[in-house]
Enzyme design. Structure first.
Site, mmCIF file in Angstrom:
data_model
loop_
_atom_site.group_PDB
_atom_site.id
_atom_site.type_symbol
_atom_site.label_atom_id
_atom_site.label_comp_id
_atom_site.label_asym_id
_atom_site.label_seq_id
_atom_site.Cartn_x
_atom_site.Cartn_y
_atom_site.Cartn_z
ATOM 1 N N CYS A 254 41.164 40.742 43.360
ATOM 2 C CA CYS A 254 39.972 39.894 43.293
ATOM 3 C C CYS A 254 38.935 40.226 44.365
ATOM 4 O O CYS A 254 37.797 39.766 44.289
ATOM 5 C CB CYS A 254 40.366 38.428 43.395
ATOM 6 S SG CYS A 254 41.433 37.872 42.062
ATOM 7 N N CYS B 109 40.213 25.365 38.355
ATOM 8 C CA CYS B 109 40.688 26.743 38.276
ATOM 9 C C CYS B 109 39.568 27.641 37.766
ATOM 10 O O CYS B 109 38.866 27.292 36.809
ATOM 11 C CB CYS B 109 41.875 26.846 37.327
ATOM 12 S SG CYS B 109 43.278 25.792 37.746
ATOM 13 N N SER B 110 39.395 28.799 38.377
ATOM 14 C CA SER B 110 38.395 29.741 37.882
ATOM 15 C C SER B 110 38.861 30.324 36.553
ATOM 16 O O SER B 110 40.049 30.548 36.344
ATOM 17 C CB SER B 110 38.161 30.851 38.897
ATOM 18 O OG SER B 110 39.354 31.560 39.166
ATOM 19 N N HIS C 40 34.667 34.295 36.966
ATOM 20 C CA HIS C 40 35.367 35.216 37.867
ATOM 21 C C HIS C 40 35.789 36.500 37.160
ATOM 22 O O HIS C 40 36.969 36.733 36.920
ATOM 23 C CB HIS C 40 36.585 34.493 38.466
ATOM 24 C CG HIS C 40 37.347 35.279 39.475
ATOM 25 N ND1 HIS C 40 36.776 36.282 40.250
ATOM 26 C CD2 HIS C 40 38.662 35.219 39.855
ATOM 27 C CE1 HIS C 40 37.704 36.781 41.058
ATOM 28 N NE2 HIS C 40 38.846 36.165 40.828
#
Length: 403
Positions: free
Chosen positions: A81, A214-215, A345
């Site tokens: 990430c 939550c992404s 994301h």
């Protein structure tokens, strides 16, 4: 030699499988916008680091070729990430080291719907890069039938609640804040506003985390043109650039695993150390920062990052977000873009998208989400496995022209 952001661009972040495009289409759009923003042609770019996680080797070349076929070096970067900020870091190092005067950092991702496995399910777990991390989680909390990445961060939230008295409402306040911020961001995947109660009532993912904390998985790309001072002078970019004052990357140390705590294993120690290095190099502290884009992959990680960045003492982050100190009218504005939770994301693009948002903020170009008087911005991007990158930007140091 100093390094500056001269141009940024990004696509809207989209739910996977809802837009008919390929990753090279994303890069053509985002990269083209960044070059246009800087007022330069691709022929002036000398090197191109490209970040992504879910495409084959040399996908960076396939994507960058949409911008031009000039024969410049293209580097394929994968750091989970933290991939986007790693590509940006390479660009900065090329410029600061005097190797290049103009570098284009690109990041993209084309993903699939559904939660990420996090490397903890499927295949041979013994060879997984995150086996040690999930081993710490399993030793303390066991392993449940929930998405692994949400599980390790959710277990960190449980520990924070047990140790400090953090409440589910405080965790949900992060999601509510970031969804509220994204309502003004045309690039965000979601633009809906939710109350804390609605956040808490959304579908459970791994207790105490709910879906709206939550992404999501996302498609999208972002780009940044990084230039030297002499390039900015030569091209008359003095009042357009944003200075990269300091940047640091850290990876896991013994401290990450020694405690057996998910709070540490998901990255708090390495985030804290990256921030320390940046403050020391910049001669600035968190008290000098106006606007922050940080890695809220899950609501708890925003709280942990407050503590890592020195915005509050250990255990005080729930109270900080509840107080309004991290939104408009407070001490800082954190994730004015909506953050990962609401902006989206796409892993390879996230770190550079943070820089795009901060660049717009520091130029006063963020529209309805503008942070009044923003002069100093901080970006925090983290990848489980692990890497943490902290970047400090200033928008009040134009390059003198005619030198």
């Amino acid at each position: 030699m100093k390094a500056y952001i001269a141009g940024v661009g990004m696509t809207r972040f989209e739910k996977p499988e809802t837009r008919d495009w390929q990753y090279w289409d994303m890069v053509r759009e985002a990269g083209g916008k960044a070059l246009e923003d800087a007022g330069i042609a691709y022929t002036e770019v000398e090197q191109v680091p490209v970040g992504y996680c879910f495409q084959a080797s040399t996908a960076g070349q396939r994507a960058a070729y949409e911008l031009g076929l000039t024969g410049v070096p293209v580097y394929n970067v994968n750091n989970n990430c933290a991939t986007g900020s790693t590509a940006l870091m390479l660009a900065r190092q090329f410029v600061e080291g005097g190797i290049s005067d103009c570098v284009l950092a690109l990041g993209f991702e084309k993903m699939t719907c559904g939660p990420l496995g996090g490397g903890a399910d499927g295949g041979d777990f013994r060879t997984s890069p995150v086996a040690r991390h999930y081993g710490v989680m399993a030793a303390r909390h066991g392993f449940e039938a929930t998405p692994p990445t949400a599980q390790i961060f959710g277990d960190a939230a449980r520990e924070h609640m047990e140790k400090y008295g953090t409440t589910e409402a405080q965790l949900a306040a992060v999601g509510a804040k970031n969804h509220r911020h994204s309502a003004h961001n045309p690039y965000a995947q979601f633009q809906d506003v939710y109350t804390v109660d609605e956040i808490l009532a959304s579908r459970p993912v791994h207790r105490p985390l709910t879906k709206l904390q939550c992404s999501p998985t996302s498609d999208g790309a972002a780009a940044a043109v990084v230039v030297s001072e002499r390039f900015a002078q030569r091209h008359g970019l003095g009042d357009r650039v944003v200075e990269i004052v300091a940047q640091a990357m850290t990876t896991d140390t013994e401290e990450s695993f020694a405690s057996g705590s998910c709070i540490d294993v998901v990255g708090l120690p390495m985030s804290r150390e990256a921030a320390r290095q940046v403050y020391e190099r910049a001669g600035l502290g968190i008290e000098d920062v106006d606007v922050v884009e940080l890695h809220d992959c899950f609501s708890v990680n925003e709280l942990l990052t407050y503590e890592a960045l020195g915005m509050c003492a250990a255990g005080e982050s729930g109270k900080l977000v509840e107080s309004g100190a991290a939104t408009y009218g407070g001490r800082w504005v954190v994730n004015p873009s909506g953050g990962l939770i609401s902006k989206g994301h796409p892993l390879g693009a996230t770190g550079i998208a943070q820089i795009a948002e901060l660049t717009w903020q520091l130029r006063g170009e963020a529209g309805a989400r503008q942070v009044p008087g923003a002069r100093v911005g901080l970006a925090h991007n983290i990848g489980l496995g692990g890497a943490a990158v902290v970047t400090l930007l200033r928008g009040d140091r134009p390059v003198a022209l005619g030198v």
